[in-house]
Design a protein around this motif. Structure first.
Motif, PDB file in Angstrom:
ATOM      1  N   GLU A 296       0.842  -1.294   0.280  1.00  6.23           N
ATOM      2  CA  GLU A 296      -0.258  -0.041  -0.261  1.00  6.23           C
ATOM      3  C   GLU A 296       0.758   1.311   0.241  1.00  6.23           C
ATOM      4  OE1 GLU A 296      -3.273   0.330  -0.279  1.00  6.23           O
ATOM      5  OE2 GLU A 296      -3.379  -1.698  -1.160  1.00  6.23           O
TER       6      GLU A 296
ATOM      7  N   LYS B 297       2.117   1.610  -3.085  1.00  9.19           N
ATOM      8  CA  LYS B 297       0.438   2.530  -4.601  1.00  9.19           C
ATOM      9  C   LYS B 297       0.778   3.549  -3.890  1.00  9.19           C
ATOM     10  CE  LYS B 297      -1.720  -1.899  -4.255  1.00  9.19           C
ATOM     11  NZ  LYS B 297      -2.713  -2.930  -4.529  1.00  9.19           N
TER      12      LYS B 297
ATOM     13  N   VAL C 241       0.746  -0.264 -10.461  1.00 14.89           N
ATOM     14  CA  VAL C 241      -0.302  -0.365  -9.655  1.00 14.89           C
ATOM     15  C   VAL C 241       0.208  -2.007  -9.489  1.00 14.89           C
ATOM     16  CG1 VAL C 241      -2.398  -0.505  -8.932  1.00 14.89           C
ATOM     17  CG2 VAL C 241      -1.536   2.071  -8.689  1.00 14.89           C
TER      18      VAL C 241
ATOM     19  N   ASP D 257       1.172  -5.409  -6.679  1.00 12.27           N
ATOM     20  CA  ASP D 257      -0.144  -6.485  -6.680  1.00 12.27           C
ATOM     21  C   ASP D 257       0.821  -7.568  -6.748  1.00 12.27           C
ATOM     22  OD1 ASP D 257      -1.716  -4.560  -5.772  1.00 12.27           O
ATOM     23  OD2 ASP D 257      -2.850  -4.639  -7.452  1.00 12.27           O
TER      24      ASP D 257
END
Length: 173
Positions: A110, A113, A156, A160
């Protein structure tokens, strides 16, 4: 954006996954004649097998200092010394610890990101400034913003996939 992913990979390489990795002790600093020195500059670190790290200091006098640094670290490891060789046996991770580390991996993902989105925001702001100064047309602005968004989406997805790979590595027994 790629620097954010590189930073994420570097942070995740420090996590212990139950398998021995020299990256586990990369940030360890040893008192070398009064100076805090990285372990890699005073000893050879190698992986003996899947659950054992071997540290061989270059000087006999450094064995005690390296042991002290390992005990003083927040890694929770116990060194076993045999002469001039220090062995660190990595215990198997418990299910609870694996889940806790998985949450940490998600948190790092996170953070990466957020860093990527900050880069996107700065790029979008720069495009708007170019439009205000009439350096580009509105069509070029829209096209550039679409490209920036596509890049952001791609990075992104990369974050992931890195998080997923680390999570799979953590959950593997």
């Amino acid at each position: 954006m790629s620097k954010s992913i590189d930073s994420l990979r570097h942070e995740l390489s420090k996590l212990r996954t139950g398998r021995a990795s020299t990256g586990l002790v990369d940030n360890l600093r040893v008192n070398y004649y009064g100076n805090e020195t990285p372990l890699s500059q005073v000893a050879t670190v190698s992986v003996a097998d899947a659950r054992t790290l071997t540290i061989t200091p270059w000087e006999k006098t450094m064995v005690a200092a390296v042991e002290k640094a390992i005990y003083g670290s927040d890694l929770g490891l116990t060194p076993n010394t045999a002469g001039q060789v220090i062995r660190i046996n990595l215990p198997a991770l418990t299910e609870e610890r694996r889940k806790e580390m998985s949450k940490h991996v998600h948190g790092e993902g996170e953070n990466a990101k957020v860093a990527i989105r900050n880069v996107r925001r700065d790029a979008m702001q720069a495009v708007k400034e170019l439009l205000k100064s009439r350096s580009i047309t509105e069509d070029e602005e829209r096209r550039t913003e679409d490209e920036i968004q596509k890049l952001t989406d791609r990075f992104v997805k990369d974050v992931d996939s890195v998080v997923k790979a680390k999570e799979d590595e953590l959950m593997a027994i």
